[in-house]
Design a protein around this motif. Structure first.
Motif, short mmCIF file in Angstrom:
data_model
loop_
_atom_site.label_atom_id
_atom_site.label_comp_id
_atom_site.label_asym_id
_atom_site.label_seq_id
_atom_site.Cartn_x
_atom_site.Cartn_y
_atom_site.Cartn_z
N SER A 30 1.38 11.90 -12.57
CA SER A 30 0.59 11.55 -13.76
C SER A 30 -0.89 11.77 -13.51
O SER A 30 -1.60 12.32 -14.36
CB SER A 30 0.83 10.09 -14.15
OG SER A 30 2.18 9.88 -14.50
N GLU B 71 -1.68 15.43 -13.60
CA GLU B 71 -1.63 15.94 -14.97
C GLU B 71 -2.92 15.59 -15.71
O GLU B 71 -3.47 16.42 -16.43
CB GLU B 71 -0.41 15.41 -15.71
CG GLU B 71 0.85 16.13 -15.28
CD GLU B 71 2.01 15.93 -16.23
OE1 GLU B 71 1.89 15.21 -17.23
OE2 GLU B 71 3.07 16.51 -15.95
N GLN C 245 -1.62 21.08 -13.10
CA GLN C 245 -0.18 21.03 -13.33
C GLN C 245 0.62 21.46 -12.12
O GLN C 245 1.70 20.93 -11.86
CB GLN C 245 0.19 21.87 -14.55
CG GLN C 245 1.61 21.65 -15.02
CD GLN C 245 1.86 20.21 -15.45
OE1 GLN C 245 1.10 19.66 -16.24
NE2 GLN C 245 2.92 19.61 -14.93
N ALA D 245 0.77 18.49 -9.94
CA ALA D 245 1.61 17.49 -10.62
C ALA D 245 3.08 17.85 -10.45
O ALA D 245 3.91 16.99 -10.13
CB ALA D 245 1.24 17.40 -12.09
N ASP D 246 3.41 19.12 -10.63
CA ASP D 246 4.80 19.56 -10.51
C ASP D 246 5.34 19.35 -9.09
O ASP D 246 6.53 19.06 -8.91
CB ASP D 246 4.95 21.03 -10.92
CG ASP D 246 4.83 21.22 -12.42
OD1 ASP D 246 4.97 20.24 -13.18
OD2 ASP D 246 4.60 22.37 -12.83
N TRP E 280 6.33 15.75 -9.28
CA TRP E 280 7.49 15.57 -10.15
C TRP E 280 8.75 16.03 -9.41
O TRP E 280 9.80 15.39 -9.50
CB TRP E 280 7.36 16.35 -11.45
CG TRP E 280 6.37 15.84 -12.44
CD1 TRP E 280 5.40 16.57 -13.06
CD2 TRP E 280 6.25 14.51 -12.98
NE1 TRP E 280 4.68 15.77 -13.92
CE2 TRP E 280 5.18 14.51 -13.90
CE3 TRP E 280 6.93 13.31 -12.77
CZ2 TRP E 280 4.79 13.37 -14.60
CZ3 TRP E 280 6.53 12.18 -13.46
CH2 TRP E 280 5.48 12.21 -14.37
#
Length: 92
Positions: free
Chosen positions: A56, A59, A64, A67-68, A71
């Motif tokens: 989060s 992001e 990204q 972030a990925d 995730w």
């Protein structure tokens, strides 16, 4: 354990990712009546919870790709059903 505090979040970023006791309960089902501090956060959350907040954070930072990476560290079930998509469609 790696957490958001390893990436020096600003007060605004902490606000953006909902860093408070009430949100900790809503996001992860962890209840505390104490003020949420970095030390208490590290004591209460699992590594998976920390990955969620890290993803989060990145992001909100507009990164990204980073972030990925976080995730993708979450278990598949959490990625698919634990991020707000945990409803069941039942035909009536």
């Amino acid at each position: 354990m790696i957490t958001i505090f390893d990436y020096s979040p600003t007060p605004q970023e902490l606000n953006d990712i909902r860093f408070d006791s009430f949100s900790l309960c809503l996001k992860f089902g962890i209840e505390t009546s104490k003020e949420l501090t970095p030390e208490l956060y590290k004591e209460l959350v699992s590594q998976d919870n920390a990955y969620y907040d890290l993803a989060s954070l990145f992001e909100f930072r507009g990164d990204q790709e980073k972030a990925d990476q976080f995730w993708n560290k979450l278990p598949k079930e959490t990625r698919l059903n634990g991020l707000g998509y945990d409803c069941a469609d039942i035909a009536i």
